[in-house]
Design a protein around this motif. Structure first.
Motif, PDB file in Angstrom:
ATOM      1  N   GLU A  95       0.831  -1.209   0.000  1.00  0.00           N
ATOM      2  CA  GLU A  95       0.000   0.000   0.000  1.00  0.00           C
ATOM      3  C   GLU A  95       0.866   1.259   0.000  1.00  0.00           C
ATOM      4  OE1 GLU A  95      -3.473   2.130  -0.200  1.00  0.00           O
ATOM      5  OE2 GLU A  95      -3.182  -0.012  -0.399  1.00  0.00           O
ATOM      6  N   GLN A  96       1.940   1.263   0.755  1.00  0.00           N
ATOM      7  CA  GLN A  96       2.841   2.416   0.795  1.00  0.00           C
ATOM      8  C   GLN A  96       3.492   2.643  -0.583  1.00  0.00           C
ATOM      9  OE1 GLN A  96       3.473   4.644   3.241  1.00  0.00           O
ATOM     10  NE2 GLN A  96       1.771   3.691   4.332  1.00  0.00           N
ATOM     11  N   ILE A  97       3.911   1.576  -1.219  1.00  0.00           N
ATOM     12  CA  ILE A  97       4.510   1.692  -2.550  1.00  0.00           C
ATOM     13  C   ILE A  97       3.492   2.243  -3.534  1.00  0.00           C
ATOM     14  CG2 ILE A  97       5.459   0.383  -4.489  1.00  0.00           C
ATOM     15  CD1 ILE A  97       6.731  -1.501  -2.376  1.00  0.00           C
ATOM     16  N   ARG A  98       2.270   1.754  -3.482  1.00  0.00           N
ATOM     17  CA  ARG A  98       1.223   2.224  -4.379  1.00  0.00           C
ATOM     18  C   ARG A  98       0.944   3.711  -4.168  1.00  0.00           C
ATOM     19  NH1 ARG A  98      -3.833   3.420  -4.236  1.00  0.00           N
ATOM     20  NH2 ARG A  98      -4.137   2.788  -2.093  1.00  0.00           N
ATOM     21  N   LYS A  99       0.882   4.147  -2.904  1.00  0.00           N
ATOM     22  CA  LYS A  99       0.641   5.565  -2.611  1.00  0.00           C
ATOM     23  C   LYS A  99       1.780   6.440  -3.133  1.00  0.00           C
ATOM     24  CE  LYS A  99      -2.323   5.141   1.428  1.00  0.00           C
ATOM     25  NZ  LYS A  99      -2.469   5.390   2.866  1.00  0.00           N
ATOM     26  N   ARG A 100       3.019   5.992  -2.956  1.00  0.00           N
ATOM     27  CA  ARG A 100       4.163   6.774  -3.454  1.00  0.00           C
ATOM     28  C   ARG A 100       4.116   6.898  -4.974  1.00  0.00           C
ATOM     29  NH1 ARG A 100       9.139   4.209   0.004  1.00  0.00           N
ATOM     30  NH2 ARG A 100       8.469   4.982   2.050  1.00  0.00           N
ATOM     31  N   GLU A 101       3.787   5.809  -5.655  1.00  0.00           N
ATOM     32  CA  GLU A 101       3.701   5.850  -7.109  1.00  0.00           C
ATOM     33  C   GLU A 101       2.592   6.795  -7.571  1.00  0.00           C
ATOM     34  OE1 GLU A 101       3.243   1.794  -8.312  1.00  0.00           O
ATOM     35  OE2 GLU A 101       5.395   1.383  -8.178  1.00  0.00           O
ATOM     36  N   GLU A 102       1.453   6.789  -6.894  1.00  0.00           N
ATOM     37  CA  GLU A 102       0.353   7.689  -7.256  1.00  0.00           C
ATOM     38  C   GLU A 102       0.739   9.143  -7.019  1.00  0.00           C
ATOM     39  OE1 GLU A 102      -3.149   6.531  -5.164  1.00  0.00           O
ATOM     40  OE2 GLU A 102      -3.475   4.743  -6.392  1.00  0.00           O
ATOM     41  N   GLU A 103       1.407   9.430  -5.902  1.00  0.00           N
ATOM     42  CA  GLU A 103       1.834  10.799  -5.611  1.00  0.00           C
ATOM     43  C   GLU A 103       2.852  11.281  -6.642  1.00  0.00           C
ATOM     44  OE1 GLU A 103       3.283  10.651  -1.620  1.00  0.00           O
ATOM     45  OE2 GLU A 103       1.276  10.538  -0.730  1.00  0.00           O
ATOM     46  N   GLU A 104       3.788  10.416  -7.008  1.00  0.00           N
ATOM     47  CA  GLU A 104       4.798  10.792  -7.998  1.00  0.00           C
ATOM     48  C   GLU A 104       4.156  11.023  -9.361  1.00  0.00           C
ATOM     49  OE1 GLU A 104       8.728   8.829  -9.982  1.00  0.00           O
ATOM     50  OE2 GLU A 104       8.340   8.426  -7.867  1.00  0.00           O
ATOM     51  N   ARG A 105       3.214  10.172  -9.735  1.00  0.00           N
ATOM     52  CA  ARG A 105       2.509  10.325 -11.008  1.00  0.00           C
ATOM     53  C   ARG A 105       1.715  11.631 -11.026  1.00  0.00           C
ATOM     54  NH1 ARG A 105      -1.053   6.060 -11.051  1.00  0.00           N
ATOM     55  NH2 ARG A 105       0.752   4.696 -11.037  1.00  0.00           N
ATOM     56  N   ALA A 106       1.052  11.959  -9.916  1.00  0.00           N
ATOM     57  CA  ALA A 106       0.256  13.185  -9.841  1.00  0.00           C
ATOM     58  C   ALA A 106       1.155  14.417  -9.905  1.00  0.00           C
ATOM     59  CB  ALA A 106      -0.574  13.194  -8.570  1.00  0.00           C
ATOM     60  N   ARG A 107       2.355  14.313  -9.390  1.00  0.00           N
ATOM     61  CA  ARG A 107       3.278  15.445  -9.386  1.00  0.00           C
ATOM     62  C   ARG A 107       3.757  15.755 -10.799  1.00  0.00           C
ATOM     63  NH1 ARG A 107       8.237  14.078  -6.175  1.00  0.00           N
ATOM     64  NH2 ARG A 107       6.598  13.312  -4.824  1.00  0.00           N
ATOM     65  N   TYR A 108       3.978  14.738 -11.626  1.00  0.00           N
ATOM     66  CA  TYR A 108       4.529  14.947 -12.961  1.00  0.00           C
ATOM     67  C   TYR A 108       3.464  15.109 -14.040  1.00  0.00           C
ATOM     68  CZ  TYR A 108       9.108  13.974 -11.082  1.00  0.00           C
ATOM     69  OH  TYR A 108      10.256  14.041 -10.366  1.00  0.00           O
ATOM     70  N   GLU A 109       2.254  14.703 -13.776  1.00  0.00           N
ATOM     71  CA  GLU A 109       1.199  14.870 -14.778  1.00  0.00           C
ATOM     72  C   GLU A 109       0.757  16.325 -14.815  1.00  0.00           C
ATOM     73  OE1 GLU A 109      -1.975  12.202 -13.926  1.00  0.00           O
ATOM     74  OE2 GLU A 109      -0.925  10.471 -14.737  1.00  0.00           O
ATOM     75  N   GLN A 110       0.642  16.849 -16.012  1.00  0.00           N
ATOM     76  CA  GLN A 110       0.198  18.217 -16.195  1.00  0.00           C
ATOM     77  C   GLN A 110      -1.289  18.215 -16.532  1.00  0.00           C
ATOM     78  OE1 GLN A 110       2.101  20.996 -15.846  1.00  0.00           O
ATOM     79  NE2 GLN A 110       3.715  19.642 -15.135  1.00  0.00           N
ATOM     80  N   PRO A 111      -2.019  19.190 -16.019  1.00  0.00           N
ATOM     81  CA  PRO A 111      -3.433  19.262 -16.390  1.00  0.00           C
ATOM     82  C   PRO A 111      -3.550  19.588 -17.874  1.00  0.00           C
ATOM     83  CG  PRO A 111      -2.806  21.164 -15.069  1.00  0.00           C
ATOM     84  CD  PRO A 111      -1.632  20.237 -15.084  1.00  0.00           C
ATOM     85  N   GLN A 112      -4.559  19.022 -18.500  1.00  0.00           N
ATOM     86  CA  GLN A 112      -4.756  19.233 -19.927  1.00  0.00           C
ATOM     87  C   GLN A 112      -6.035  20.010 -20.151  1.00  0.00           C
ATOM     88  OE1 GLN A 112      -4.683  15.464 -21.853  1.00  0.00           O
ATOM     89  NE2 GLN A 112      -2.539  15.090 -21.385  1.00  0.00           N
ATOM     90  N   LEU A 113      -5.963  20.934 -21.083  1.00  0.00           N
ATOM     91  CA  LEU A 113      -7.102  21.752 -21.423  1.00  0.00           C
ATOM     92  C   LEU A 113      -7.553  21.376 -22.824  1.00  0.00           C
ATOM     93  CD1 LEU A 113      -8.983  24.133 -20.764  1.00  0.00           C
ATOM     94  CD2 LEU A 113      -7.245  25.622 -21.730  1.00  0.00           C
ATOM     95  N   GLU A 114      -8.808  21.048 -22.960  1.00  0.00           N
ATOM     96  CA  GLU A 114      -9.368  20.679 -24.257  1.00  0.00           C
ATOM     97  C   GLU A 114      -9.758  21.962 -24.982  1.00  0.00           C
ATOM     98  OE1 GLU A 114     -10.186  17.816 -27.023  1.00  0.00           O
ATOM     99  OE2 GLU A 114      -9.502  17.416 -24.986  1.00  0.00           O
ATOM    100  N   LEU A 115      -9.128  22.222 -26.132  1.00  0.00           N
ATOM    101  CA  LEU A 115      -9.414  23.425 -26.897  1.00  0.00           C
ATOM    102  C   LEU A 115     -10.496  23.147 -27.929  1.00  0.00           C
ATOM    103  CD1 LEU A 115      -5.798  24.699 -27.562  1.00  0.00           C
ATOM    104  CD2 LEU A 115      -7.407  25.498 -25.843  1.00  0.00           C
ATOM    105  N   PRO A 116     -11.431  24.079 -28.063  1.00  0.00           N
ATOM    106  CA  PRO A 116     -12.450  23.887 -29.097  1.00  0.00           C
ATOM    107  C   PRO A 116     -11.826  24.145 -30.472  1.00  0.00           C
ATOM    108  CG  PRO A 116     -12.779  25.976 -28.000  1.00  0.00           C
ATOM    109  CD  PRO A 116     -11.659  25.276 -27.272  1.00  0.00           C
TER     110      PRO A 116
END
Length: 55
Positions: free
Chosen positions: A8-29
């Motif tokens: 569980e600790q490993i899974r949480k660390r991986e999720e936190e690291e993924r969330a830190r590097y993922e950039q929010p995306q904006l859908e352009l019309p």
């Protein structure tokens, strides 16, 4: 096999690291591309080519 707590600790660390590097995306019309007008090419222009001159 690792204890569930460690897994569980490993899974949480991986999720936190993924969330830190993922950039929010904006859908352009974006407008769909306009259809190009169809036109006939005259026969004398249909056989054009490329000429390379070495000077």
């Amino acid at each position: 096999m690792l204890p569930p707590f460690i897994i569980e600790q490993i899974r949480k660390r991986e999720e936190e690291e993924r969330a830190r590097y993922e950039q929010p995306q904006l859908e352009l019309p974006v407008m769909p591309p306009r259809p190009r007008p169809r036109y006939e090419v005259p026969d004398d222009e249909a056989n054009r080519g490329v000429i390379i001159l070495d000077i």
